[in-house]
Scaffold this motif. Sequence first.
Motif, PDB file in Angstrom:
ATOM      1  N   LYS A 157       0.993  -1.190  -0.074  1.00 28.01           N
ATOM      2  CA  LYS A 157      -0.111   0.038   0.149  1.00 28.01           C
ATOM      3  C   LYS A 157       0.877   1.124   0.020  1.00 28.01           C
ATOM      4  N   PHE A 158       2.278   1.072   0.446  1.00 27.79           N
ATOM      5  CA  PHE A 158       3.154   2.156   0.421  1.00 27.79           C
ATOM      6  C   PHE A 158       4.611   1.639   0.150  1.00 27.79           C
ATOM      7  N   LEU A 159       5.511   2.581  -0.382  1.00 29.24           N
ATOM      8  CA  LEU A 159       6.729   2.131  -0.485  1.00 29.24           C
ATOM      9  C   LEU A 159       7.562   3.095   0.040  1.00 29.24           C
ATOM     10  N   VAL A 160       8.589   2.725   0.832  1.00 32.51           N
ATOM     11  CA  VAL A 160       9.585   3.865   1.430  1.00 32.51           C
ATOM     12  C   VAL A 160      10.903   3.487   0.408  1.00 32.51           C
ATOM     13  N   PRO A 164       0.376  -1.570  15.169  1.00 34.51           N
ATOM     14  CA  PRO A 164      -0.473  -2.784  14.932  1.00 34.51           C
ATOM     15  C   PRO A 164      -1.064  -3.021  13.495  1.00 34.51           C
ATOM     16  N   ALA A 165      -1.327  -1.972  12.725  1.00 35.54           N
ATOM     17  CA  ALA A 165      -2.153  -2.236  11.331  1.00 35.54           C
ATOM     18  C   ALA A 165      -1.080  -2.415  10.277  1.00 35.54           C
ATOM     19  N   ILE A 166       0.268  -2.110  10.599  1.00 34.59           N
ATOM     20  CA  ILE A 166       1.244  -2.078   9.478  1.00 34.59           C
ATOM     21  C   ILE A 166       2.332  -3.455   9.531  1.00 34.59           C
ATOM     22  N   ARG A 167       2.053  -3.967   8.301  1.00 32.46           N
ATOM     23  CA  ARG A 167       3.175  -5.215   8.071  1.00 32.46           C
ATOM     24  C   ARG A 167       4.033  -5.083   7.025  1.00 32.46           C
ATOM     25  N   SER A 168       5.019  -5.729   6.831  1.00 30.52           N
ATOM     26  CA  SER A 168       6.100  -5.430   5.717  1.00 30.52           C
ATOM     27  C   SER A 168       6.296  -6.985   5.067  1.00 30.52           C
ATOM     28  N   THR A 169       7.212  -6.618   4.199  1.00 27.51           N
ATOM     29  CA  THR A 169       7.662  -7.855   3.517  1.00 27.51           C
ATOM     30  C   THR A 169       8.511  -8.737   4.364  1.00 27.51           C
ATOM     31  N   TYR A 170       8.804 -10.065   3.958  1.00 25.48           N
ATOM     32  CA  TYR A 170       9.623 -11.189   4.372  1.00 25.48           C
ATOM     33  C   TYR A 170      11.167 -10.501   3.948  1.00 25.48           C
ATOM     34  N   ASP A 199      -5.422  -3.449   7.129  1.00 25.58           N
ATOM     35  CA  ASP A 199      -3.847  -3.788   7.204  1.00 25.58           C
ATOM     36  C   ASP A 199      -3.430  -3.054   5.890  1.00 25.58           C
ATOM     37  N   PHE A 200      -1.981  -2.458   6.567  1.00 24.73           N
ATOM     38  CA  PHE A 200      -1.268  -1.803   5.624  1.00 24.73           C
ATOM     39  C   PHE A 200       0.232  -2.554   5.343  1.00 24.73           C
ATOM     40  N   LEU A 201       0.239  -3.143   4.102  1.00 25.53           N
ATOM     41  CA  LEU A 201       1.569  -3.795   3.729  1.00 25.53           C
ATOM     42  C   LEU A 201       2.530  -2.863   3.040  1.00 25.53           C
ATOM     43  N   PHE A 202       3.763  -2.825   3.416  1.00 27.83           N
ATOM     44  CA  PHE A 202       4.618  -1.977   2.799  1.00 27.83           C
ATOM     45  C   PHE A 202       6.020  -2.631   2.532  1.00 27.83           C
ATOM     46  N   GLU A 203       6.608  -1.935   1.718  1.00 29.81           N
ATOM     47  CA  GLU A 203       8.072  -2.690   1.305  1.00 29.81           C
ATOM     48  C   GLU A 203       9.081  -1.312   1.279  1.00 29.81           C
ATOM     49  N   LYS A 204      10.075  -1.732   1.784  1.00 29.71           N
ATOM     50  CA  LYS A 204      11.333  -0.553   2.052  1.00 29.71           C
ATOM     51  C   LYS A 204      12.681  -1.037   1.553  1.00 29.71           C
ATOM     52  N   SER A 205      12.804  -0.259   0.183  1.00 26.80           N
ATOM     53  CA  SER A 205      13.821  -0.640  -0.288  1.00 26.80           C
ATOM     54  C   SER A 205      14.698   0.646  -0.683  1.00 26.80           C
ATOM     55  N   ARG A 233       8.361   1.487 -13.496  1.00 27.46           N
ATOM     56  CA  ARG A 233       8.021   0.049 -12.794  1.00 27.46           C
ATOM     57  C   ARG A 233       7.131   0.161 -11.771  1.00 27.46           C
ATOM     58  N   ALA A 234       7.314   0.950 -10.908  1.00 27.79           N
ATOM     59  CA  ALA A 234       6.362   0.808  -9.456  1.00 27.79           C
ATOM     60  C   ALA A 234       5.198   1.258 -10.007  1.00 27.79           C
ATOM     61  N   PHE A 235       4.994   2.445 -10.799  1.00 21.01           N
ATOM     62  CA  PHE A 235       3.804   2.954 -11.284  1.00 21.01           C
ATOM     63  C   PHE A 235       2.970   2.072 -11.666  1.00 21.01           C
ATOM     64  N   SER A 236       3.716   1.372 -12.976  1.00 21.17           N
ATOM     65  CA  SER A 236       3.097   0.211 -13.654  1.00 21.17           C
ATOM     66  C   SER A 236       2.075  -0.862 -12.762  1.00 21.17           C
ATOM     67  N   LEU A 237       2.829  -1.342 -11.957  1.00 20.50           N
ATOM     68  CA  LEU A 237       2.308  -2.307 -10.916  1.00 20.50           C
ATOM     69  C   LEU A 237       1.295  -1.692  -9.845  1.00 20.50           C
ATOM     70  N   VAL A 238       1.996  -0.827  -9.086  1.00 23.78           N
ATOM     71  CA  VAL A 238       1.064  -0.182  -7.996  1.00 23.78           C
ATOM     72  C   VAL A 238       0.830   1.402  -8.129  1.00 23.78           C
ATOM     73  N   PRO A 239      -0.032   1.597  -9.291  1.00 21.16           N
ATOM     74  CA  PRO A 239      -0.279   3.062  -9.324  1.00 21.16           C
ATOM     75  C   PRO A 239      -0.926   3.856  -7.974  1.00 21.16           C
ATOM     76  N   HIS A 240      -1.371   3.264  -7.206  1.00 19.24           N
ATOM     77  CA  HIS A 240      -2.286   3.971  -6.202  1.00 19.24           C
ATOM     78  C   HIS A 240      -1.484   3.894  -4.739  1.00 19.24           C
ATOM     79  N   THR A 241      -0.315   3.355  -5.019  1.00 21.69           N
ATOM     80  CA  THR A 241       0.553   3.021  -3.662  1.00 21.69           C
ATOM     81  C   THR A 241       1.053   4.417  -3.343  1.00 21.69           C
TER      82      THR A 241
END
Length: 325
Positions: A49-52, A71-77, A114-120, A132-140
């Motif tokens: 839902k969002f990218l850092v 409590p509502a935020i989770r990230s990638t493995y 729940d809010f899933l996010f990824e940080k790279s 690339r990000a916009f093509s896959l997740v334009p609303h993130t």
Amino acid sequence: LRSAPPLEMAQLYFRVFPQDAEPLWNNPCEDKRHMQIWSATKSCERLPKFLVIGPQKTGTTALYSFLLSHPAIRSTYRNPETFEEVQFFSGTNYYKGLDWYMNFFPGGVNSTTDFLFEKSATYFDNELVPLRAFSLVPHTSIISILIDPVRRAYSWYQHVKAHGDKVAAQYSFLEIVTANRDSPKPLQHLRSRCLRPGEYASHLERWLDHYPSTQLLILDGDLLKSDPVSVMHLVQRFLKIKPFVDYKDLIRFDKKKGFYCQVEATMKAPRCLGRSKGRRYPVMEADVEAVLQRYYQPHNVALHKLLTRLNQPLPLPKWLRADLQ
Ligand code: A3P
């Protein structure tokens, strides 16, 4: 009109349309026809839902760990190949495809709460990532953190040196930042890796070529260090996340570490980031600082214009105001 066996046909096709050789993943869940042919075992929820996005050395790990206290935020493995970060959009991982990426996100989440996010942190300055990000997740939503690029460059140098980079070990910081076309190629390359991410405005403009500014939050890394509670409150408001959590209960300044750390009722001691975050190293020498200040001057002017144009909730960072005076 010509016909050929499949492999030959593919080669012919890419010779005529070389621009199509690079894949660009779209979101299968945004297209009914794709959904119809997609396996029923797959889920549209396993995307961020969002990218850092970084850049590196601005406090991205601190933000990541503070976010995980919510409590509502989770990230990638974790990605064992790249020291935790998934780095899907920025490198060859992209060619591993959508399933590879989605499998990093935990299943069984409730997408409305729940809010899933990824940080790279490598995403920020990579030329391919915004498209690339916009093509896959334009609303993130996109979150970036900035600190004085001069200090960022020095922190990055200390980081690669500590990781045993052979070129960084061979040259002084001054030699690296003043390398020119006559310098050995590895030194030129190191200089570019060190300095380029700090050219903030040009990278942000690339993100803004794709994402609307309302989806972009630019944080002040100094504030994240000195007053992370207010930054985390701002982040929650920006993401419109529920429940709204008071971070005063979740993070506290730790005198020994010299930074804010996570605290929880069940913890005996605060959980601080490891030794590689908040390193101790000598103060930057004045001559190299002056070189870097000159280098970043036009980039900071552009950043000032950009931040003034965008309606960001945070005031201009102190270092930027000081630099332009
Ligand atoms: P230094 O190690 O140069 O001090 P990143 O996680 O993006 O690589 O950024 C690392 C930087 O985050 C550290 O750089 C440190 O200054 C900063 N930082 C901000 N808040 C921190 C925190 N609570 N704990 C540790 N480091 C923090």
